[in-house]
Design an enzyme around this catalytic site. Sequence first.
Site, PDB file in Angstrom:
ATOM      1  N   GLU A 107      23.569 -34.561  19.881  1.00  0.00           N
ATOM      2  CA  GLU A 107      24.421 -33.909  20.892  1.00  0.00           C
ATOM      3  C   GLU A 107      24.054 -32.433  21.038  1.00  0.00           C
ATOM      4  O   GLU A 107      24.190 -31.854  22.112  1.00  0.00           O
ATOM      5  CB  GLU A 107      25.901 -34.108  20.515  1.00  0.00           C
ATOM      6  CG  GLU A 107      26.350 -35.535  20.818  1.00  0.00           C
ATOM      7  CD  GLU A 107      27.415 -36.099  19.895  1.00  0.00           C
ATOM      8  OE1 GLU A 107      28.106 -35.325  19.216  1.00  0.00           O
ATOM      9  OE2 GLU A 107      27.544 -37.342  19.852  1.00  0.00           O
ATOM     10  N   SER A 222      27.312 -45.776  15.644  1.00  0.00           N
ATOM     11  CA  SER A 222      28.286 -46.875  15.649  1.00  0.00           C
ATOM     12  C   SER A 222      28.386 -47.594  14.305  1.00  0.00           C
ATOM     13  O   SER A 222      28.521 -48.815  14.254  1.00  0.00           O
ATOM     14  CB  SER A 222      27.989 -47.860  16.788  1.00  0.00           C
ATOM     15  OG  SER A 222      28.103 -47.199  18.042  1.00  0.00           O
TER      16      SER A 222
END
Length: 263
Positions: A107, A222
């Site tokens: 990010e 995840s």
Amino acid sequence: MARIPLIVGNWKMHMTLEETTRFCVSLKQGLAGDPRTSSLVKSGALELAVAPPFISLAASAEALRGSSICVTGQDVFWADTGAYTGEISSLMLRDAGCRFALAGHSERRQYFQETDEEVNRKAAALLRTGLSPIVCVGETLSERQGGAAFQVIEQQVRAGLKGLAMKSPQDLVIAYEPVWAIGTGQTATPEQAEEAQAFIRKLLEEMLPSFAPEMRILYGGSVKPDNISKLMAMPDVDGGLVGGASLDSGSFLEIARGACPRS
Ligand code: PGA
């Protein structure tokens, strides 16, 4: 020496100070209520860490005191001190009680245009201060689909670790986080994670031959309570960097349990 499993909860831009304290208290209580996991953490056979936003680092370190759970920065600036408005140095992270800090999370690369060179400078600053960088690498979906995944990973590992002064294999951790698996619920299969992480281990063997076998490579993207054990069963998966599923102390603890070395 076997590599000690490490689970890091990356909170990203979540949780107020009050929520942070509540989380830490509940994590400590949950751990105390689970004698097996708690004794593994206390004896250093399993490492747990949380990475809250900067302003909550000191409060987390305080709330987690005595628990052996470490505190981690989500980012760091490469200078130790100076006129860099808005930045946080490695010295400040250490002062706030951090043991690790992320460098080059996807990010940061995506939204803040962080380059491999900056990631390298950040990792160097952390090592200089005695903190362990967790250098994040991983390909995007289009890079994977275009057949460039391994090229991207190699570039990020080589440039991110270039010239770093490590003294021991524990000084630096790599997190392989395929961007397409982050926050999407689409976890890499254990085989996909292993393929990339074995590739990273090979690069490390070439770059840092004496450290590579003992260096930890985490998987991120995840990670959930129901997939951690299968991922951890892979020979080159030494832990997890967990985003969404780390925001609930119960789920974080379940992931920690799933990462426990089998006795
Ligand atoms: P996720 O995030 O577990 O929510 O996919 C992982 C990360 O970004 O570190």
